[in-house]
Design an enzyme around this catalytic site. Sequence first.
Site, PDB file in Angstrom:
ATOM      1  N   GLY A  53      66.408  44.634  51.328  1.00  0.00           N
ATOM      2  CA  GLY A  53      67.848  44.759  51.119  1.00  0.00           C
ATOM      3  C   GLY A  53      68.159  44.923  49.650  1.00  0.00           C
ATOM      4  N   ARG A 201      62.978  56.441  54.130  1.00  0.00           N
ATOM      5  CA  ARG A 201      62.043  55.330  54.346  1.00  0.00           C
ATOM      6  C   ARG A 201      60.847  55.792  55.187  1.00  0.00           C
ATOM      7  NH1 ARG A 201      65.010  50.182  54.150  1.00  0.00           N
ATOM      8  NH2 ARG A 201      65.962  50.211  52.074  1.00  0.00           N
ATOM      9  N   CYS A 414      44.330  38.861  51.551  1.00  0.00           N
ATOM     10  CA  CYS A 414      43.576  38.383  52.711  1.00  0.00           C
ATOM     11  C   CYS A 414      43.970  36.933  52.970  1.00  0.00           C
ATOM     12  CB  CYS A 414      42.072  38.538  52.525  1.00  0.00           C
ATOM     13  SG  CYS A 414      41.317  37.518  51.267  1.00  0.00           S
TER      14      CYS A 414
END
Length: 561
Positions: A53, A201, A414
């Site tokens: 946002g 996007r 990870c």
Amino acid sequence: MTNPRHNIREIRSPRGPELNAKSWMTEAPLRMLMNNLDPDVAENPNELVVYGGIGRAARTWEDFDRIAATLKTLTEEETLLVQSGKPVGVFRTHKDAPRVLIANSNLVPHWATWDHFNELDKKGLAMYGQMTAGSWIYIGTQGIVQGTYETFVEAGRQHYNGSLKGKWILTGGLGGMGGAQPLAAVMAGACCLAVESDETRIDFRLRTRYVDEKATSLDEALAMIDKWTKAGEAKSVGLLGNAAEIFPELVKRMKAGGPRPDIVTDQTSAHDPLNGYLPLGWTVAEHKIKRESDPKAVEAAARASMKMHVEAMVAFWDAGVPTLDYGNNIRQVAKEEGFENAFAFPGFVPAYIRPLFCRGIGPFRWAALSGDPEDIYKTDAKVKELTPGNTHLHNWLDMARERIAFQGLPARICWVGLGDRERLGLAFNEMVKNGELKAPVVIGRDHLDSGSVASPNRETEAMKDGSDAVSDWPLLNALLNTASGATWVSLHHGGGVGMGFSQHSGMVICADGTDDAARRIERVLWNDPATGVMRHADAGYDIALDCAKDKGLRLPGILGN
């Protein structure tokens, strides 16, 4: 009037072994701040928006310049204080203290609303930091890929006998966080149909290899899904459309005997109704204009659309489709809009991730300040060397190398837990010391971690003892990381789920190859995940209690030691 948040210049982090600051302890936050605004990393760098946002790296461009200038002159016995993206003070501390302390978007609880925050934001008095935007450790969409992958794999274990081959996942949102979903699904063996209302996007995710194909109609997307699932292929498609329209349409088709998704979730930026969710029937251009001219109308329309979106998700759940909230607070909005059954389906943490949190396992990440991908590949090999029996982790690292495109400074994530984080951090520091790596690395994590967040609709949803909303834990985490000597520490409010619904903390530590860094790493990378084990042990989780005993944690009020 000039917008202090708009600038067309291009920011990229320096690379290589040459310092722009007085030491690596200040060079590291400088490079990571700049990396957050790299056009290959940030969603809207010209407006200082990194992801989520309006999650920003600095309050204004003037503040960005002042932060950068201050970091270049900061000594190893000074600490910079950053208040909602503004550098407000430099104070004398000591060598083992953090070089930067950050507080973003924190509001007294009664005033912790979007309305009040937006008033402050408009006056230039606040900045929304999301989680890793304002704390300068965003590494692009990779940052959430493994968490999403772990979620989908666990869903496959629970619902489909351990295999997602021939299955497909329906989701929404291809922003900085949501963009991880199609790649995570494919890595987990599934197909993915991701609905996104902003074509730029989708194109960004195509360019960075997070999504495989683009479709402009539902029929076109479903044809791809049908072809791939029948062939047993794992591929993804970004569908240009509005989830508030597409999800209900798919429910309608499913009930009429049409395609049925195998898992349903969503990662639109529903946490921010004003800036993050396109109302049904609106264009992206119209939305941008009306956010400024009529914000109340935008928010009302977005919230109404979210209600329709969640109603469709509950319909999938009621039809027996595994459905999960992925932490954007969309259920809360739907409930506030009058949909009483909005919380019918669970959040992803209680459904799939909490057992990992109980062992302090979470999103450990590092970035190579050299800018050389080879440094990351060498650290990948070191992780494998130090975790010889962890085939699941090794498979992840292999897939990550093959499938994940680096954004900005090369980085890796990870999920590892208490004990392993400290061992890996010390090993990386030794690699810098020995010249195996071309420059230092920074080690950090998402604020979404086992001991660093209070978020009753996400990470701490449905805690065993009912302590969902207790936010002492992230405060203690931030204080302990500060005392332990992290290079920079952050404390934020509202990340992930929006104003009033979360508090969370972050830390980053620089491994520069020195003995001083090794001592700090030893403290920080043990203590940080240990607070997660402590928090879950206090809530009564047996896995956490066993882990605490096994690791020798001293928890007087919990273990009586």
